[in-house]
Design an enzyme around this catalytic site. Structure first.
Site, PDB file in Angstrom:
ATOM      1  N   GLU A 101       1.687  14.225  -5.839  1.00  0.00           N
ATOM      2  CA  GLU A 101       0.577  14.141  -6.635  1.00  0.00           C
ATOM      3  C   GLU A 101      -0.744  14.581  -6.412  1.00  0.00           C
ATOM      4  O   GLU A 101      -1.433  15.273  -7.321  1.00  0.00           O
ATOM      5  CB  GLU A 101       0.496  12.552  -6.646  1.00  0.00           C
ATOM      6  CG  GLU A 101       0.678  11.999  -8.229  1.00  0.00           C
ATOM      7  CD  GLU A 101       0.812  10.632  -7.947  1.00  0.00           C
ATOM      8  OE1 GLU A 101       1.733   9.917  -8.358  1.00  0.00           O
ATOM      9  OE2 GLU A 101      -0.307  10.081  -7.664  1.00  0.00           O
ATOM     10  N   GLY A 129       2.278   6.596  -8.879  1.00  0.00           N
ATOM     11  CA  GLY A 129       3.319   7.970  -9.132  1.00  0.00           C
ATOM     12  C   GLY A 129       4.270   7.370  -8.046  1.00  0.00           C
ATOM     13  O   GLY A 129       5.568   7.896  -8.132  1.00  0.00           O
ATOM     14  N   LYS A 160      -4.215  -8.673   6.347  1.00  0.00           N
ATOM     15  CA  LYS A 160      -5.335  -9.682   6.703  1.00  0.00           C
ATOM     16  C   LYS A 160      -5.096 -10.381   8.224  1.00  0.00           C
ATOM     17  O   LYS A 160      -5.044 -11.614   8.446  1.00  0.00           O
ATOM     18  CB  LYS A 160      -5.271 -11.054   5.839  1.00  0.00           C
ATOM     19  CG  LYS A 160      -5.443 -10.185   4.267  1.00  0.00           C
ATOM     20  CD  LYS A 160      -6.671  -9.716   4.010  1.00  0.00           C
ATOM     21  CE  LYS A 160      -6.680  -8.925   2.457  1.00  0.00           C
ATOM     22  NZ  LYS A 160      -7.744  -7.839   2.365  1.00  0.00           N
TER      23      LYS A 160
HETATM   24  O1  0RQ Z   1      -6.911  -4.683   1.423  1.00  0.00           O
HETATM   25  O2  0RQ Z   1      -8.844  -3.407   1.970  1.00  0.00           O
HETATM   26  O3  0RQ Z   1      -8.999  -5.466   1.053  1.00  0.00           O
HETATM   27  O4  0RQ Z   1      -8.332  -5.226   3.298  1.00  0.00           O
HETATM   28  O5  0RQ Z   1      -4.078  -3.943   0.561  1.00  0.00           O
HETATM   29  O6  0RQ Z   1      -3.934  -1.833   2.214  1.00  0.00           O
HETATM   30  O7  0RQ Z   1      -2.918  -1.470   4.295  1.00  0.00           O
HETATM   31  O8  0RQ Z   1      -5.127  -0.131   3.935  1.00  0.00           O
HETATM   32  O9  0RQ Z   1      -2.803   0.402   2.683  1.00  0.00           O
HETATM   33  O10 0RQ Z   1      -4.413   1.827   1.242  1.00  0.00           O
HETATM   34  O11 0RQ Z   1      -2.096   2.419   1.812  1.00  0.00           O
HETATM   35  O12 0RQ Z   1      -2.650   0.568   0.200  1.00  0.00           O
HETATM   36  C1  0RQ Z   1       0.259  -0.656  -1.648  1.00  0.00           C
HETATM   37  C2  0RQ Z   1      -2.097  -1.061  -2.223  1.00  0.00           C
HETATM   38  C3  0RQ Z   1      -1.478   0.240   0.257  1.00  0.00           C
HETATM   39  C4  0RQ Z   1      -1.360   1.482  -1.998  1.00  0.00           C
HETATM   40  C5  0RQ Z   1      -1.133   0.214  -1.377  1.00  0.00           C
HETATM   41  C6  0RQ Z   1      -4.024  -5.251   1.293  1.00  0.00           C
HETATM   42  C7  0RQ Z   1      -4.749  -4.739   2.351  1.00  0.00           C
HETATM   43  C8  0RQ Z   1      -6.027  -3.916   1.773  1.00  0.00           C
HETATM   44  C9  0RQ Z   1      -4.901  -1.683   1.189  1.00  0.00           C
HETATM   45  P1  0RQ Z   1      -8.413  -4.841   1.921  1.00  0.00           P
HETATM   46  P2  0RQ Z   1      -3.734  -0.793   3.335  1.00  0.00           P
HETATM   47  P3  0RQ Z   1      -3.290   1.335   1.576  1.00  0.00           P
HETATM   48  C10 0RQ Z   1       0.429   7.919  -4.737  1.00  0.00           C
HETATM   49  C11 0RQ Z   1       1.636   6.654  -5.072  1.00  0.00           C
HETATM   50  C12 0RQ Z   1       0.753   2.044  -5.374  1.00  0.00           C
HETATM   51  C13 0RQ Z   1       0.348   3.440  -5.733  1.00  0.00           C
HETATM   52  C14 0RQ Z   1       1.060   4.486  -5.266  1.00  0.00           C
HETATM   53  C15 0RQ Z   1      -0.987   1.418  -3.333  1.00  0.00           C
HETATM   54  C16 0RQ Z   1      -5.203  -3.120   0.683  1.00  0.00           C
HETATM   55  O13 0RQ Z   1      -0.323   2.350  -1.414  1.00  0.00           O
HETATM   56  O14 0RQ Z   1      -1.784   1.106  -4.085  1.00  0.00           O
HETATM   57  O15 0RQ Z   1       2.078   4.216  -4.296  1.00  0.00           O
HETATM   58  N1  0RQ Z   1      -0.002   2.037  -3.984  1.00  0.00           N
HETATM   59  N2  0RQ Z   1       0.830   5.652  -5.337  1.00  0.00           N
HETATM   60  O16 0RQ Z   1      -5.316  -5.772   3.149  1.00  0.00           O
HETATM   61  C17 0RQ Z   1      -2.076  -9.102   0.532  1.00  0.00           C
HETATM   62  C18 0RQ Z   1      -0.165  -7.905   1.165  1.00  0.00           C
HETATM   63  C19 0RQ Z   1      -0.833  -6.498   1.577  1.00  0.00           C
HETATM   64  C20 0RQ Z   1      -2.242  -6.983   1.168  1.00  0.00           C
HETATM   65  C21 0RQ Z   1      -1.797  -4.782   1.750  1.00  0.00           C
HETATM   66  N3  0RQ Z   1       1.155  -7.860   1.797  1.00  0.00           N
HETATM   67  N4  0RQ Z   1      -0.949  -9.036   0.872  1.00  0.00           N
HETATM   68  N5  0RQ Z   1      -2.886  -7.879   0.825  1.00  0.00           N
HETATM   69  N6  0RQ Z   1      -2.949  -5.807   1.476  1.00  0.00           N
HETATM   70  N7  0RQ Z   1      -0.599  -5.512   2.144  1.00  0.00           N
HETATM   71  C22 0RQ Z   1      -0.898   7.888  -5.336  1.00  0.00           C
HETATM   72  C23 0RQ Z   1      -1.162   7.677  -6.640  1.00  0.00           C
HETATM   73  O17 0RQ Z   1      -0.308   7.164  -7.353  1.00  0.00           O
HETATM   74  C24 0RQ Z   1      -2.437   8.092  -7.238  1.00  0.00           C
END
Ligand code: 0RQ
Length: 504
Positions: A293, A387, A407
C-alpha cells in the site's frame, strides 16, 4: 502564475482557496485526495474550515461528508474535525482530532476495506459525490493531470464527482511524472474483466489522470509539504518481532514453499514493519519485490542498496528526510516505483494471483487466532481496518505482528476473546509478538490455543490464559472452540474498571 499549469483554459480557473471553498455548501460530499499523509490538498481544507466556523458562529448548520484515500493530515482531517465540520467520514483515518470526534459521537465513521471504498463509490452506495479535491504536481498543455505522492481514490472521485477542484503544489517534484499508473478499466458487474497484472512491476494504465475540463471549477496554487513524520528508532521488541518473521520466511524458502527472493512483500506502516525492512536490508536476500500500500523509508533504502527491484503501492509514507530525497531523485526512483489507484494496489484478485506475503499490526488477538485491528476495548476506534483486510484475506502468507502487551503491561495483546473482530480465525495465518511466533496454518482451534498462549503471550498473562483455556476445555459443553462466555470479556471489563487486565 506557476508554469506548472500549462493549459491555457485551466489557467483561467486559478483562484484563491477561500474563493474555491465558497463553492462548497452544507451537506456536500467531498472526495479528497490523500493517503497516509501524502498527496492531500493543502489549502482548500483550511479555507473550508474557516467557512464552516463562520457559519457555525452565525448559528447555521454546516457539515460536509468526507471521503478520502486513507489517513490525511492535521490540515485536513484535523482542521475540519476541530470545528465539528465532518458529519460522516470514510474509509480510514488516524488523526487524533478526527478520532476523538468519532469516539465522542460527533462524526459518523464508516470503516471500509481500502480496496472496496472506491468500488462502493462507483456502485453509488454513498450517493452523489459533489466535489473531488485533489493535488497535482503539474497540468499539461492538453489538460492532463500529473498526480503527486499518492494516487489513492483520486481517479474514482474525479470520475464520479460533479465538480473537481485541483491544487497544483510546487513543493511536489515534477519528476513524479511517469511514476503513476492510472488504470481505467473499471466496470460494474457483469462487465468486469481480469486485471492484467502478473508481476508487481507491470504497468497497465496511463501516467496521467484525465478529467473532463468542464468538471474542473477551480485550481489553487500551493507550495506546502506533505505530512511526513519521522520514524522512531527501532526498539528491541520490534527488532525481535522482525527477526522471528524473517526466520519464518527463511524456513519457508528452505521448505520450498516460496522462492529464494521471497514473494512480493506487503507491510503495514509503523515501527515493526520498519524493523522488518531494516532486517531485509541487512540480509543476503536479493531481487526482492513489493506489492503493497505504502512506500516507507526502508523500501527506499532497499532500492538504494540494489536489493528491491520494484515496489508497487498507492502512496508514499516517508519521513521528512526521505521525502526530500524523493523530491530530489524522483527521476531515478520512478524506474523502481509504481503508484497505482488503491483499487488496484489492494485488489484481492491481484494480491491472490501474485502470492503476496503480508505482515500487519494488530491491537489484540485471541487464543483461537481472531484479530482485532481497530477497536480498543471493543468500542473506541483507533484508526480503521485500512488495507489489512485486503491483504490478510488474500495473501499467500499473512502474519499479524504486535508487542505482547500495551500500556506498560496493563493490557495483554493476547486475550480469551477479541473485543471486536476484523480478521477472523480463517484469515490470519501467523501471529508474532516479541515472545515468539505461532504458525497457525492447518491447525484446528484446540491445536491453536496452546500454541498462541505458549509462544506469543507475555509471561505475566500466560498462566491466566492457560487457566482460562483449560477451564473452558473442561466446562464448555462443546469442544470445538471452547469458551466460557460469562468470562470471555472479563479481561476487558477488568481493565475498564481497574486500569489493568491483571488480577490483584
Ligand atoms: O497507543 O500511541 O496512545 O500509546 O495502539 O500501537 O504498538 O505503537 O503499534 O503503530 O503499529 O499500531 C493496530 C493500531 C497498531 C495499527 C495498529 C495502542 C498503543 C498505541 C499504536 P498510544 P503500537 P502501531 C497498512 C495496513 C490497522 C490498519 C492496517 C493499525 C497505539 O497497525 O491501525 O493494518 N492497523 N493497515 O498503546 C489498547 C491494545 C493495544 C492498544 C496497541 N491491545 N489495547 N491499546 N494499542 N495495542 C496501512 C494502511 O492501511 C494505511
Amino acid at each position: 502564475m506557476s508554469e506548472r499549469i500549462a493549459n491555457a483554459a485551466l489557467r483561467q480557473k486559478v483562484m484563491s482557496a477561500d474563493d474555491a471553498a465558497a463553492l462548497i455548501h452544507d451537506g456536500d460530499q467531498i472526495g479528497f485526495g490523500g493517503f497516509t499523509g501524502s498527496g492531500y490538498p493543502k489549502e482548500l481544507p483550511g479555507a473550508l474550515t474557516k467557512r464552516i466556523q463562520e457559519s457555525h458562529g452565525r448559528g447555521e448548520k454546516f457539515t460536509v461528508n468526507v471521503f478520502t484515500g486513507a489517513s490525511t493530515a492535521p490540515e485536513l482531517d484535523g482542521a475540519l474535525a476541530s470545528v465539528d465540520g465532518i458529519g460522516w467520514r470514510m474509509p480510514y483515518q488516524s488523526d487524533p482530532q478526527m478520532r476523538s470526534k468519532i469516539n465522542d459521537g460527533t462524526s459518523f465513521y464508516t470503516d471500509i476495506h481500502l480496496s472496496e471504498s472506491g468500488m462502493m463509490v462507483r456502485q453509488g452506495f454513498f450517493g452523489k459525490v459533489d466535489f473531488a479535491v485533489i493535488e497535482a504536481t503539474r497540468i499539461t498543455a492538453d489538460g492532463d493531470v500529473v498526480l503527486t505522492s499518492s494516487v489513492g481514490n483520486n481517479a474514482v472521485y474525479c470520475d464520479t464527482a460533479e465538480k473537481v477542484i485541483i491544487e497544483v503544489n510546487s513543493w511536489q517534484s515534477e519528476d513524479l511524472e511517469g511514476m503513476h499508473d492510472i488504470y481505467g478499466g473499471f466496470a460494474l458487474p457483469p462487465n468486469r474483466v481480469p486485471i492484467p497484472i502478473t508481476h508487481p512491476g507491470d504497468r497497465i494504465g496511463d501516467k496521467f489522470l484525465h478529467i473532463p475540463q468542464n468538471k474542473i471549477v477551480a485550481i489553487i496554487e500551493t507550495a506546502g509539504p506533505d505530512r511526513n513524520t519521522p520514524f522512531k528508532p527501532i526498539d528491541d521488541d520490534s527488532r525481535k518481532i522482525a527477526g522471528f518473521l524473517l526466520d519464518f520466511y527463511d524456513n519457508e524458502v528452505k521448505q520450498g514453499r516460496i522462492p529464494k527472493n521471497l514473494l512480493p512483500l506487503q507491510s503495514g506502516v509503523g515501527n515493526i514493519p520498519n524493523a522488518v525492512l531494516d532486517g531485509l536490508l541487512h540480509s543476503d536476500l536479493e531481487h526482492l519485490t513489493s506489492y503493497t500500500e505504502v512506500i516507507q523509508d526502508g523500501m527506499i533504502d532497499l532500492i538504494d542498496a540494489g536489493k528491491l527491484d520494484v515496489a508497487s503501492a498507492t502512496a508514499f509514507s516517508l519521513s521528512p528526510d526521505y521525502a526530500h530525497k524523493m523530491n530530489e531523485n524522483a527521476a531515478f526512483y520512478r524506474d523502481h516505483i509504481i503508484l497505482r489507484p488503491q483499487e488496484i494496489s489492494n485488489h484481492p484478485e491481484v494480491i491472490r494471483r501474485l502470492g503476496v506475503i503480508g505482515a500487519n499490526g494488530m491491537i489484540e488477538a485471541d487464543i483461537y487466532g481472531n484479530v482485532n485491528s481497530t477497536h480498543v476495548m471493543g468500542s473506541r476506534m483507533m484508526n480503521g481496518i485500512g488495507g489489512s483486510g485486503d491483504f490478510t484475506r488474500n495473501a499467500y502468507i499473512s502474519a499479524f505482528v504486535s508487542p505482547s502487551t500495551a500500556k506498560g503491561g496493563a493490557i495483554s495483546a493476547i486475550v480469551p476473546m477479541v473485543s471486536h473482530v476484523d480478521h477472523t480465525e480463517h484469515d490470519g495465518m501467523v501471529i508474532i509478538t516479541e515472545q515468539g511466533i505461532a504458525d497457525l496454518r492447518g491447525l484446528a482451534p484446540r491445536q491453536r490455543a496452546p500454541k498462541i498462549i505458549e509462544n506469543c503471550a507475555h509471561p505475566d498473562y500466560r498462566p491466566m490464559l492457560l487457566d482460562y483455556y483449560e477451564r473452558a476445555l473442561r466446562d464448555c459443553k462443546f469442544k470445538h472452540t471452547p469458551h466460557l462466555l460469562g468470562e470471555a470479556y472479563s479481561w476487558h471489563t477488568r481493565f475498564l474498571e481497574t486500569g489493568t487486565m491483571k488480577k490483584d
